[in-house]
Design an enzyme around this catalytic site. Sequence first.
Site, short mmCIF file in Angstrom:
data_model
loop_
_atom_site.label_atom_id
_atom_site.label_comp_id
_atom_site.label_asym_id
_atom_site.label_seq_id
_atom_site.Cartn_x
_atom_site.Cartn_y
_atom_site.Cartn_z
N HIS A 92 0.85 -1.20 0.00
CA HIS A 92 0.00 0.00 0.00
C HIS A 92 0.89 1.25 0.00
O HIS A 92 1.96 1.25 0.61
CB HIS A 92 -0.91 -0.02 1.23
CG HIS A 92 -2.00 1.00 1.16
ND1 HIS A 92 -1.78 2.33 1.42
CD2 HIS A 92 -3.31 0.89 0.83
CE1 HIS A 92 -2.91 2.99 1.26
NE2 HIS A 92 -3.86 2.14 0.90
N GLU A 160 -4.33 2.21 -7.06
CA GLU A 160 -4.68 3.29 -6.14
C GLU A 160 -3.78 4.50 -6.41
O GLU A 160 -2.67 4.58 -5.87
CB GLU A 160 -4.48 2.84 -4.69
CG GLU A 160 -5.34 1.68 -4.28
CD GLU A 160 -5.62 1.67 -2.77
OE1 GLU A 160 -6.79 1.52 -2.42
OE2 GLU A 160 -4.69 1.83 -1.97
P1 13P Z 1 -9.90 6.11 0.59
O1 13P Z 1 -11.05 5.27 0.10
O2 13P Z 1 -10.10 6.66 1.98
O3 13P Z 1 -9.49 7.13 -0.41
O4 13P Z 1 -8.65 5.10 0.76
C1 13P Z 1 -8.32 4.26 -0.28
C2 13P Z 1 -7.28 3.32 0.17
O5 13P Z 1 -6.15 3.70 0.46
C3 13P Z 1 -7.66 1.90 0.30
O6 13P Z 1 -6.55 1.09 0.46
#
Ligand code: 13P
Length: 247
Positions: A92, A160
């Site tokens: 992440h 992401e």
């Molecule tokens: P948000 O949905 O709060 O933007 O976070 C996304 C995330 O980092 C999920 O791993």
Amino acid sequence: MIVANWKCNGSKAMIDAWFNTYIKDSEESNGVFIGIAPPTIYIERVANIAKKNSLQIKTGSQDVDISSGARTGAISIEMILDNNCYFSIIGHSERRELFNENNNDIRQKIIKTMDKTLPILCVGETLADNKKNLTKDILREQLEVIDNLEFKNELVIAYEPVWAIGSGLTPDPKDINEIHKFIKDVVQSITNNSANPSVLYGGSVNSANATSFFSEEYVDGALVGGAALDGSSFAEIVNLYNGIKQQ
Ligand code: 13P
């Protein structure tokens, strides 16, 4: 596939309240993978409540360490498996940024877990990379952590964009679709057995915008942060997914 990443949030009281609203609002029905990655200390509590209420929800870890032993604060893959985890989020952007994880660490974590649990590998560009049109170069570099690996089990990639996490900003759904197709192509070309990953989108997903993402061909689900901290809004996202991508 809809996965909640609770990050470092929650408490016993929050979890109990979360399930009360989730159970009330969810239309869980058709075998869609629904996951929660709670803080490690609450994994067992979440797994027990889900089981007691016959929910489809599977628990997972937010990270995994590369080995057991003298590594204070770490959680090993053996412990994760011992605690009813079906998946592990790996790489992440918050781990990369706040805990200095690099691609080499992430590759080791993938190798350690890939035959034992379902890895969800997170990739994503920063705003500066995005503005310089470097998104695909950055993603290709981050995906090199699985170069030459053979995935006997499933593999999931979460796209992401760092700038979309917690910001309320998101890329255009059409752009997300194109990036997901790109990720699938890269993964197929660099893995030994041409792995065909599911690709989730993550970054400011909520019940108001989820449909726009789920309507795209190559979006196989979502990794949800903030909106997953509320049982009702997470249930709504799951319901929307069920309605669009019934399996
Ligand atoms: P948000 O949905 O709060 O933007 O976070 C996304 C995330 O980092 C999920 O791993």
